[in-house]
Design a protein around this motif. Structure first.
Motif, PDB file in Angstrom:
ATOM      1  N   CYS A 120       0.769  -1.112   0.094  1.00  0.00           N
ATOM      2  CA  CYS A 120      -0.018   0.147  -0.114  1.00  0.00           C
ATOM      3  C   CYS A 120       0.869   1.173   0.065  1.00  0.00           C
ATOM      4  O   CYS A 120       1.820   1.400   0.886  1.00  0.00           O
ATOM      5  CB  CYS A 120      -0.968  -0.151   1.041  1.00  0.00           C
ATOM      6  SG  CYS A 120      -1.761   1.318   1.399  1.00  0.00           S
ATOM      7  N   PRO A 121       0.638   2.174  -1.046  1.00  0.00           N
ATOM      8  CA  PRO A 121       1.381   3.537  -0.986  1.00  0.00           C
ATOM      9  C   PRO A 121       1.200   4.410   0.237  1.00  0.00           C
ATOM     10  O   PRO A 121       1.989   5.075   0.455  1.00  0.00           O
ATOM     11  CB  PRO A 121       0.784   4.168  -2.276  1.00  0.00           C
ATOM     12  CG  PRO A 121      -0.352   3.442  -2.472  1.00  0.00           C
ATOM     13  CD  PRO A 121      -0.359   2.250  -2.011  1.00  0.00           C
ATOM     14  N   ALA A 122      -0.022   4.087   0.964  1.00  0.00           N
ATOM     15  CA  ALA A 122      -0.217   4.782   2.265  1.00  0.00           C
ATOM     16  C   ALA A 122       0.495   4.183   3.468  1.00  0.00           C
ATOM     17  O   ALA A 122       0.519   5.026   4.572  1.00  0.00           O
ATOM     18  CB  ALA A 122      -1.701   4.854   2.404  1.00  0.00           C
ATOM     19  N   SER A 123       1.313   3.234   3.100  1.00  0.00           N
ATOM     20  CA  SER A 123       1.963   2.557   4.526  1.00  0.00           C
ATOM     21  C   SER A 123       3.192   3.131   4.890  1.00  0.00           C
ATOM     22  O   SER A 123       3.386   3.114   6.133  1.00  0.00           O
ATOM     23  CB  SER A 123       2.115   1.015   3.858  1.00  0.00           C
ATOM     24  OG  SER A 123       1.018   0.326   3.979  1.00  0.00           O
ATOM     25  N   GLY A 124       3.808   3.790   4.200  1.00  0.00           N
ATOM     26  CA  GLY A 124       5.063   4.370   4.377  1.00  0.00           C
ATOM     27  C   GLY A 124       4.948   5.783   4.822  1.00  0.00           C
ATOM     28  O   GLY A 124       4.307   6.120   5.741  1.00  0.00           O
ATOM     29  N   ALA A 125       5.396   6.618   3.767  1.00  0.00           N
ATOM     30  CA  ALA A 125       5.228   8.164   4.226  1.00  0.00           C
ATOM     31  C   ALA A 125       3.608   8.716   3.453  1.00  0.00           C
ATOM     32  O   ALA A 125       3.032   7.902   2.640  1.00  0.00           O
ATOM     33  CB  ALA A 125       6.342   8.893   3.569  1.00  0.00           C
ATOM     34  N   ALA A 126       3.310   9.781   4.064  1.00  0.00           N
ATOM     35  CA  ALA A 126       2.223  10.667   3.252  1.00  0.00           C
ATOM     36  C   ALA A 126       2.494  10.751   1.689  1.00  0.00           C
ATOM     37  O   ALA A 126       3.651  10.893   1.591  1.00  0.00           O
ATOM     38  CB  ALA A 126       1.565  11.520   4.010  1.00  0.00           C
ATOM     39  N   LEU A 127       1.442  10.694   1.160  1.00  0.00           N
ATOM     40  CA  LEU A 127       1.526  11.003  -0.206  1.00  0.00           C
ATOM     41  C   LEU A 127       0.560  12.292  -0.637  1.00  0.00           C
ATOM     42  O   LEU A 127      -0.543  12.299   0.026  1.00  0.00           O
ATOM     43  CB  LEU A 127       1.214   9.886  -1.241  1.00  0.00           C
ATOM     44  CG  LEU A 127       1.162  10.059  -2.657  1.00  0.00           C
ATOM     45  CD1 LEU A 127       2.554  10.188  -3.343  1.00  0.00           C
ATOM     46  CD2 LEU A 127       0.526   8.805  -3.530  1.00  0.00           C
ATOM     47  N   ARG A 128       1.277  13.138  -1.373  1.00  0.00           N
ATOM     48  CA  ARG A 128       0.545  14.469  -1.687  1.00  0.00           C
ATOM     49  C   ARG A 128       0.006  14.647  -3.108  1.00  0.00           C
ATOM     50  O   ARG A 128       0.945  14.238  -3.980  1.00  0.00           O
ATOM     51  CB  ARG A 128       1.323  15.586  -1.325  1.00  0.00           C
ATOM     52  CG  ARG A 128       1.005  17.008  -1.335  1.00  0.00           C
ATOM     53  CD  ARG A 128       1.959  18.039  -0.761  1.00  0.00           C
ATOM     54  NE  ARG A 128       3.076  18.050  -1.564  1.00  0.00           N
ATOM     55  CZ  ARG A 128       3.432  18.869  -2.411  1.00  0.00           C
ATOM     56  NH1 ARG A 128       2.573  19.733  -2.949  1.00  0.00           N
ATOM     57  NH2 ARG A 128       4.531  18.880  -3.031  1.00  0.00           N
ATOM     58  N   VAL A 129      -1.046  14.898  -3.220  1.00  0.00           N
ATOM     59  CA  VAL A 129      -1.748  14.856  -4.729  1.00  0.00           C
ATOM     60  C   VAL A 129      -2.199  16.350  -4.868  1.00  0.00           C
ATOM     61  O   VAL A 129      -2.884  16.822  -4.110  1.00  0.00           O
ATOM     62  CB  VAL A 129      -2.716  13.897  -5.188  1.00  0.00           C
ATOM     63  CG1 VAL A 129      -3.237  14.038  -6.391  1.00  0.00           C
ATOM     64  CG2 VAL A 129      -2.332  12.498  -4.817  1.00  0.00           C
ATOM     65  N   THR A 130      -1.598  17.027  -5.770  1.00  0.00           N
ATOM     66  CA  THR A 130      -1.886  18.549  -5.869  1.00  0.00           C
ATOM     67  C   THR A 130      -2.016  18.940  -7.486  1.00  0.00           C
ATOM     68  O   THR A 130      -1.515  18.254  -8.248  1.00  0.00           O
ATOM     69  CB  THR A 130      -0.744  19.231  -5.216  1.00  0.00           C
ATOM     70  OG1 THR A 130      -1.080  20.800  -5.317  1.00  0.00           O
ATOM     71  CG2 THR A 130       0.691  19.045  -5.732  1.00  0.00           C
ATOM     72  N   GLU A 131      -2.574  20.169  -7.667  1.00  0.00           N
ATOM     73  CA  GLU A 131      -2.680  20.616  -8.923  1.00  0.00           C
ATOM     74  C   GLU A 131      -1.055  21.052  -9.498  1.00  0.00           C
ATOM     75  O   GLU A 131      -0.663  20.852 -10.646  1.00  0.00           O
ATOM     76  CB  GLU A 131      -3.505  21.761  -8.974  1.00  0.00           C
ATOM     77  CG  GLU A 131      -3.651  22.501 -10.322  1.00  0.00           C
ATOM     78  CD  GLU A 131      -4.591  23.749 -10.401  1.00  0.00           C
ATOM     79  OE1 GLU A 131      -5.328  23.660 -11.271  1.00  0.00           O
ATOM     80  OE2 GLU A 131      -4.633  24.448  -9.472  1.00  0.00           O
TER      81      GLU A 131
END
Length: 117
Positions: free
Chosen positions: A44-55
């Motif tokens: 899961c990509p949310a398992s490690g560090a937080a992921l930011r999705v932005t414009e």
């Protein structure tokens, strides 16, 4: 907008309408191989560090970022019989325009941060 994810079903990357796949391994979809109502897979990509999705990835917060310019480039986009958005309200909202992004796109105003619980 912050998503704290303890199970796939609560994650905006989880595409329930797309045979239970995850778009967080963007750009390819990956099949979720656990019970999505109770847990997350090891990858899961949310398992490690937080992921930011932005414009725009121009504002550097130190988090890994995905910059989105068009729906097809967005990890929250999926298509079954219609083009849909998994971060809109309601989840899975149809995208009725063929342009870059609809005017109601959440990423026009906010940054989405997804992290594990």
């Amino acid at each position: 907008m912050i998503f704290v994810v303890s199970a796939c079903s609560a994650c905006p990357f989880y595409l329930a309408g797309n045979e239970g796949k995850c778009s967080g391994r963007f750009p390819e979809l990956k099949q979720v191989d656990v019970d999505p109502e109770t847990t997350r897979p090891e990858w899961c990509p949310a398992s490690g560090a937080a992921l930011r999705v932005t414009e725009s990835a121009s504002c550097n917060s130190g988090l890994p970022a995905i910059a989105v310019n068009e729906c097809e480039d967005c990890p929250f986009f999926f298509q079954n019989e219609k083009r849909r958005c998994n971060i809109a309200n309601p989840k899975g909202r149809p995208i009725l325009t063929d342009g870059e992004r609809p005017v109601w796109c959440v990423l026009r105003k906010e940054v989405a941060v997804i992290r594990g619980s």
